[in-house]
Every structure is written in structure tokens, then in C-alpha cells.
Design a protein around this motif. Structure first.
Motif, short mmCIF file in Angstrom:
data_model
loop_
_atom_site.label_atom_id
_atom_site.label_comp_id
_atom_site.label_asym_id
_atom_site.label_seq_id
_atom_site.Cartn_x
_atom_site.Cartn_y
_atom_site.Cartn_z
N ILE A 361 0.80 -1.21 0.00
CA ILE A 361 0.00 0.00 0.00
C ILE A 361 0.84 1.28 0.00
CG2 ILE A 361 -0.25 0.22 2.51
CD1 ILE A 361 -3.12 0.56 -0.02
N ALA A 362 2.05 1.22 0.56
CA ALA A 362 2.89 2.43 0.64
C ALA A 362 3.75 2.62 -0.60
CB ALA A 362 3.79 2.35 1.88
N LEU A 363 3.84 1.59 -1.46
CA LEU A 363 4.63 1.70 -2.67
C LEU A 363 3.79 2.24 -3.82
CD1 LEU A 363 6.75 -1.60 -2.61
CD2 LEU A 363 7.32 0.67 -1.71
N SER A 364 4.45 2.63 -4.87
CA SER A 364 3.77 3.22 -6.01
C SER A 364 3.16 2.16 -6.92
CB SER A 364 4.75 4.06 -6.82
OG SER A 364 5.72 3.20 -7.43
N THR A 365 2.31 2.62 -7.83
CA THR A 365 1.78 1.73 -8.86
C THR A 365 2.92 1.11 -9.66
OG1 THR A 365 -0.26 3.03 -9.06
CG2 THR A 365 0.35 1.65 -10.94
N ALA A 366 3.90 1.92 -10.00
CA ALA A 366 5.03 1.43 -10.79
C ALA A 366 5.83 0.38 -10.06
CB ALA A 366 5.94 2.61 -11.18
N ALA A 367 5.95 0.50 -8.75
CA ALA A 367 6.74 -0.46 -7.97
C ALA A 367 5.95 -1.75 -7.70
CB ALA A 367 7.18 0.16 -6.65
N ASN A 368 4.62 -1.66 -7.65
CA ASN A 368 3.80 -2.83 -7.35
C ASN A 368 3.69 -3.80 -8.52
OD1 ASN A 368 1.96 -3.22 -4.74
ND2 ASN A 368 2.37 -1.02 -4.95
N ILE A 369 3.52 -3.29 -9.72
CA ILE A 369 3.17 -4.16 -10.85
C ILE A 369 4.23 -5.22 -11.16
CG2 ILE A 369 2.74 -4.16 -13.35
CD1 ILE A 369 1.16 -1.59 -12.98
N PRO A 370 5.53 -4.92 -11.17
CA PRO A 370 6.51 -5.95 -11.56
C PRO A 370 6.89 -6.94 -10.47
CG PRO A 370 7.64 -3.89 -11.15
CD PRO A 370 6.18 -3.61 -10.97
N VAL A 371 6.31 -6.83 -9.27
CA VAL A 371 6.76 -7.64 -8.14
C VAL A 371 6.63 -9.13 -8.41
CG1 VAL A 371 6.16 -8.31 -5.77
CG2 VAL A 371 6.43 -5.90 -6.35
N VAL A 372 5.48 -9.57 -8.94
CA VAL A 372 5.26 -11.01 -9.12
C VAL A 372 6.20 -11.58 -10.18
CG1 VAL A 372 3.59 -12.78 -9.74
CG2 VAL A 372 2.86 -10.81 -8.40
N LYS A 373 6.38 -10.84 -11.27
CA LYS A 373 7.31 -11.34 -12.31
C LYS A 373 8.72 -11.47 -11.74
CE LYS A 373 7.18 -10.04 -16.67
NZ LYS A 373 7.29 -9.21 -17.90
N MET A 374 9.12 -10.53 -10.91
CA MET A 374 10.45 -10.61 -10.30
C MET A 374 10.57 -11.86 -9.43
SD MET A 374 11.09 -6.59 -9.33
CE MET A 374 12.74 -6.88 -8.70
N LEU A 375 9.52 -12.17 -8.66
CA LEU A 375 9.52 -13.37 -7.83
C LEU A 375 9.56 -14.62 -8.70
CD1 LEU A 375 6.88 -12.50 -5.08
CD2 LEU A 375 9.32 -12.90 -4.73
N ARG A 376 8.75 -14.62 -9.74
CA ARG A 376 8.64 -15.82 -10.58
C ARG A 376 9.95 -16.12 -11.30
NH1 ARG A 376 4.01 -17.28 -15.18
NH2 ARG A 376 4.41 -19.52 -15.12
N ARG A 377 10.66 -15.09 -11.70
CA ARG A 377 11.89 -15.27 -12.47
C ARG A 377 13.15 -15.12 -11.62
NH1 ARG A 377 10.71 -12.16 -18.24
NH2 ARG A 377 8.79 -13.32 -18.78
N GLY A 378 12.97 -14.82 -10.33
CA GLY A 378 14.13 -14.69 -9.46
C GLY A 378 14.95 -13.45 -9.75
N LEU A 379 14.30 -12.38 -10.25
CA LEU A 379 15.01 -11.14 -10.57
C LEU A 379 15.19 -10.30 -9.31
CD1 LEU A 379 13.09 -10.20 -13.85
CD2 LEU A 379 15.25 -11.45 -13.64
#
Length: 513
Positions: A361-379
Motif C-alpha cells: 500500500i505504501a509503494l507506487s503503482t510502478a513499484a507494485n506491478i513488476p513484483v510477481v514477475k520478479m519473484l517468478r523469475r528470481g530477478l
């Protein structure tokens, strides 16, 4: 506690002098933020013992209006009169002293304090020793008089969502408000809890308490309200007696265009089985649940609150461990109890509590959207410029109403926050998407957009599970419907032919005809 005792619904002493005047009169209220109008010349009145429905899409100005009445914001223009007397509401304390109580969607309870401590918090004496035995006795009697049965010694963090909501409302009533503002009070409730709350509001009307009722569930509005006010883009677009309007007219005023009812999903080009759940057991919660979902299919999960719908979603996703059973995606077993491995297997979950479980909730729209892809790919590398471009792309694709994609997502309306949650999973490229109460607390216009998105994802071949307490929603979206009762899948119905009566019959433990 040496405090004056009172009965539930007993109004506070009148703040004004004119008994013939409206209980609350709002005249020409305007408010802007950074040059953008949040409210523009809004006026209405509410009489004693009346329920006024405040209706509008998310972002229409309802929250700004509520915050002005509760003392969180000050208007740029206009005035507020309580019982005929002009008042200046400069702080939440001013609002409370005037007999105005606001119950927000975001609850203001103390999680580490007990139910009794939360309820009587405002009645603590300024000095001296608090008589906790009397406090617990008063809390027990007060809640019982409202037909709310909660152990007053329990800590609030141990309560269910519904219990917390009912406690929040009880706390407002405990302060003898003469004007109660309920902001989406039933959004987190279901079944008997909703009926109980609506009956409680009816009781307040009879005692002369005025209620401003905010809800996106229009069936509740028509069953409860006397008058309505519709806001769009901060302006008043409709007002009148609820008996002189209908569902489609209200929705048209909300969205600014003729309302088109949603149609049932028609995609019949279903592919192979993507998700297979076999004999899932979690002691005391899930009892031998099996299901399949094909590519391009929406499987609806219906049932009463406590039937195990959310628990099933969490078990499939790996958030909760199970005692036995298997989950397979495209024929490959997914390890039990590991959300990360479930994500990497292609399973996504949009949880019912999006603000605490679906977004940062405290992060931006831009910071929220890529989170899952980063987890899935280990980025692990963050690229702000790329994140901004991605957020702008999803802003256009999902019509997210956000001024600055680098601003905290907390500033967005509920519907737009939900679109950010969906964007995360779409960006990650999952094969199975579980949507738990996807339109809870979302206005009608945003609901239609979510429905269109779900149908579009079906056309793209995703396997989708929709869990919803709103039966029309389940019926309109689903190819098949599984009904749960006490942790078991008790029926599977064809989405084309199922009726609300059939679903409810199985949901309450009935048998097929």
C-alpha cells in the motif's frame, strides 16, 4: 467506569436549536486538491430518522465528502448545518462532539486491545483507576443489546473480518451519535451478517438517528434508503426519493452513460485442463475437495461465509498447507504450502483483502506491478524507468485512474487498486488466476470493467476461478459453478442453466431436486 450509561441507538443531545430544521444540511460544498476538483458545489439534506444513500463510482467524491463531515478535511467553500445551526468542523473531535460518527472501510480498531477495551475506549475517565470489570460488563451488555455476540475478552486481532466490522459499528453507536456515516459497511460481510447490519440500521431509523449509507450494493440501497444522492466527478448528478427511481437509472447517473447489463460468459472454445485439484483435505477446513478448470473457462465458487471458499483458494495457491491431496498445473504437481512455487508453476491469487494481502500500500503503482514477475523469475534488479513504462502501459490497458504512477498506491480508489493487483498477475503471465471477491468494495462502473477483463482473459486461454458472495456475479461470469458447504464441494452446476435458488439451496445444505 462512572460514566453515564445509555441504550443502543439513543441519539446524542441535539447540537442545534431549531427542532424543525433538517438534522444535517450540506450547502455548496467544494473542495479541490492541487487544482483538481474533488467536490464541486454539492448540496443535500437529511432529516432525523432518515437513511440517505450516498452513491457514486470510486473517485466520485464520496470519500472527500465523508472526510469533510468527519473533520479530516476542510472545505474550500460551502457550509454545514446541524439541526439548523451552522457549524465549523475543524477536527474529528469537532465532528464527534456534534454527534457525527463515521465508520470507515478502513477500521480504526486497536488490534492488540480487547473487544471491551476498544468499545469503551472513548468513555475512559480522564483520571483515576479504570474499573475493568465494569467495562467488560458494560461491553457485554451493550453488544448483546445489538444482538452482536462476541467474547469481549478476545483481542481484536483474533476476530474475523465480519466481527471487526460489527465492533466498529457498535463503537460508533456507543458514543450516542445522532448522525452515523457508514462507508461500505457490508463490503466485508456476507449472509446473516449483512441482514443483521441492515436490521440494525432500521432500528436506528426508528430511534431518530440519521444515517448516511454508502454502498455499491444497490439492492441494499433500495431495501433501506429513503432518499439518495449521486455524485460523479465531484458533482451532484442526481438526488431524490429512492421510491421514485430504479436500478438502471441510478447506475446511469453514476457512470454518466446508459447502463448496459452484463451478460453471461459465452466463450465455449475451452481448451485442455490447466488446473486439477484432487481430494484436497485440510483438517477442520476442507473435506476432500476436487475440481478442474480448463483453458478459457471461468469456474465459479459459491457458498455462504465460512463454507471454505477462501480457504480453498489459499490451499490451491499454497498459502495454507493441506493434510492430503494434490494440485496440478498442466499435469505437473505443485508442492504443498509454497506460494512461491505455486507462482512459478503459474498460479496467481487476487485475495479478498487486497490492501493487506494484494498490494504494497505504501509503494507506487510502478513499484507494485513488476513484483510477481520478479519473484517468478528470481530477478533482483530494480529498474525505475522500465517500471514506469510498464505502469503507464497498464494504466492505458486497464484504464487505471492514476495521476502519477510513482505516487503511493494508497492514494487510489478501491477499484483502481484492484486493477493494480490484476496488473501484477497479468504482467507475470500466469496460467491460472484465482479471483477471491474481485469486485468487493468496487463501484458499478469499475465492476463492468473487471467483468470485461475477465472475459477477455478467458478468450486468451487463462483458467480462472471466481469466488464471490454476490450470486448474480457468479452466475453471469461462470461456465460452471461449484457450491461449497462446510468445507465440502456439495454440487457442480452448469453456469448456463443455474439459478440463484439452486445455488442457495445447496449452499445452506439442501439436496438436489
Amino acid at each position: 467506569m462512572n460514566q453515564r450509561r445509555f441504550t443502543p441507538g439513543e441519539a446524542a443531545p441535539a447540537a442545534g436549536r431549531d427542532a424543525s430544521a433538517p438534522r444535517l444540511q450540506v450547502s455548496g460544498l467544494s473542495k479541490s486538491f492541487l487544482g483538481a476538483n474533488a467536490l464541486d458545489d454539492v448540496s443535500f439534506t437529511i432529516e432525523a430518522g432518515e437513511v440517505l444513500a450516498l452513491i457514486g463510482e470510486n473517485g466520485a467524491g464520496k470519500s472527500t465528502l465523508i472526510k469533510i463531515l468527519s473533520g479530516a478535511h476542510r472545505p474550500d467553500a460551502g457550509e454545514v448545518l446541524v439541526n439548523g445551526e451552522r457549524v465549523d468542523i475543524l477536527s474529528p473531535r469537532d465532528s464527534e462532539d456534534l454527534g457525527i460518527a463515521t465508520v470507515y472501510q478502513e477500521l480504526s480498531l486497536f488490534p492488540e486491545l480487547s473487544v471491551a477495551e476498544n468499545l469503551v475506549f472513548g468513555s475512559f475517565p480522564g483520571r483515576g483507576i479504570i474499573d475493568w470489570r465494569s467495562a467488560r460488563k458494560e461491553a457485554t451488555e451493550f453488544l448483546a443489546s445489538l444482538d452482536v455476540h462476541i467474547d469481549v475478552t478476545k483481542r481484536v486481532r483474533e476476530l474475523s473480518i465480519a466481527e471487526k466490522q460489527m465492533l466498529e459499528i457498535a463503537k460508533a453507536l456507543h458514543r450516542r451519535a445522532q448522525i452515523v456515516i457508514l462507508d461500505e459497511p457490508t463490503a466485508v460481510l456476507g449472509g446473516e451478517d449483512v441482514d443483521h447490519l441492515l436490521a440494525l440500521v432500521e432500528g436506528l431509523k426508528k430511534r431518530g438517528v440519521s444515517v448516511i449509507f454508502v454502498s455499491h450494493r444497490l439492492e441494499e440501497v433500495f431495501g433501506l434508503a429513503d432518499h439518495y444522492v449521486v455524485l460523479k466527478d465531484g458533482r451532484l448528478t442526481g438526488a431524490g426519493r429512492i421510491s421514485e427511481t430504479d436500478h438502471d437509472d441510478l447506475v446511469s447517473k453514476m457512470v454518466g452513460r446508459e447502463f448496459a447489463r452484463s451478460s453471461r460468459s459465452v466463450n465455449q472454445n475451452l481448451g485442455d485442463v490447466v488446473l486439477a485439484v484432487e481430494h484436497l483435505v485440510r483438517d477442520g477446513v476442507l473435506d476432500d475437495v476436487s475440481l478442474t478448470v480448463r483453458a478459457g473457462e471461468v469456474l465459479g465458487i459459491a457458498g455462504l461465509r465460512g463454507a471454505g471458499r477462501t480457504e480453498l483458494a489459499r490451499a490451491i495457491y499454497g498459502a495454507d498447507t493441506v493434510n492430503s491431496g494434490t494440485v496440478r498445473v498442466n499435469g505437473v504437481d505443485v508442492p504443498n504450502g509454497s506460494p512461491l512455487r505455486s507462482i512459478r508453476a503459474g498460479i496467481g491469487l487476487v485475495p479478498e483483502e487486497r490492501k493487506t494481502q494484494g498490494i504494497f500500500i505504501a509503494l507506487s503503482t510502478a513499484a507494485n506491478i513488476p513484483v510477481v514477475k520478479m519473484l517468478r523469475r528470481g530477478l533482483r534488479v530494480v529498474r525505475p524507468a522500465a517500471e514506469r513504462r510498464l505502469a503507464l502501459a497498464y494504466k492505458d490497458k486497464l484504464r487505471i485512474k492514476v495521476g502519477d504512477v510513482n505516487a503511493p498506491v494508497a492514494q487510489l480508489s478501491g477499484g483502481n487498486q484492484q486493477k493494480v493487483v490484476l496488473s501484477k498477475w497479468l504482467d507475470a503471465g500466469v496460467d491460472v488466476l484465482i479471483l477471491d471477491e474481485p469486485t468487493r468494495g468496487i463501484d458499478v462502473g469499475a465492476k463492468q470493467e473487471i467483468y470485461e477483463l475477465i472475459r477477455g482473459l478467458c478468450e486468451q486461454g487463462l483458467a480462472i476461478i471466481v469466488i464471490s458472495s454476490e450470486l448474480p456475479e457468479v452466475l453471469s461470469l461462470s461456465h460452471r459453478i461449484i457450491v461449497m458447504h462446510h468445507g465440502s464441494a456439495v454440487a457442480e452446476l452448469d453456469g448456463e442453466t443455474a439459478t440463484e435458488e439452486q445455488v442457495m439451496n445447496y449452499a445452506v445444505g439442501g439436496r438436489g431436486q
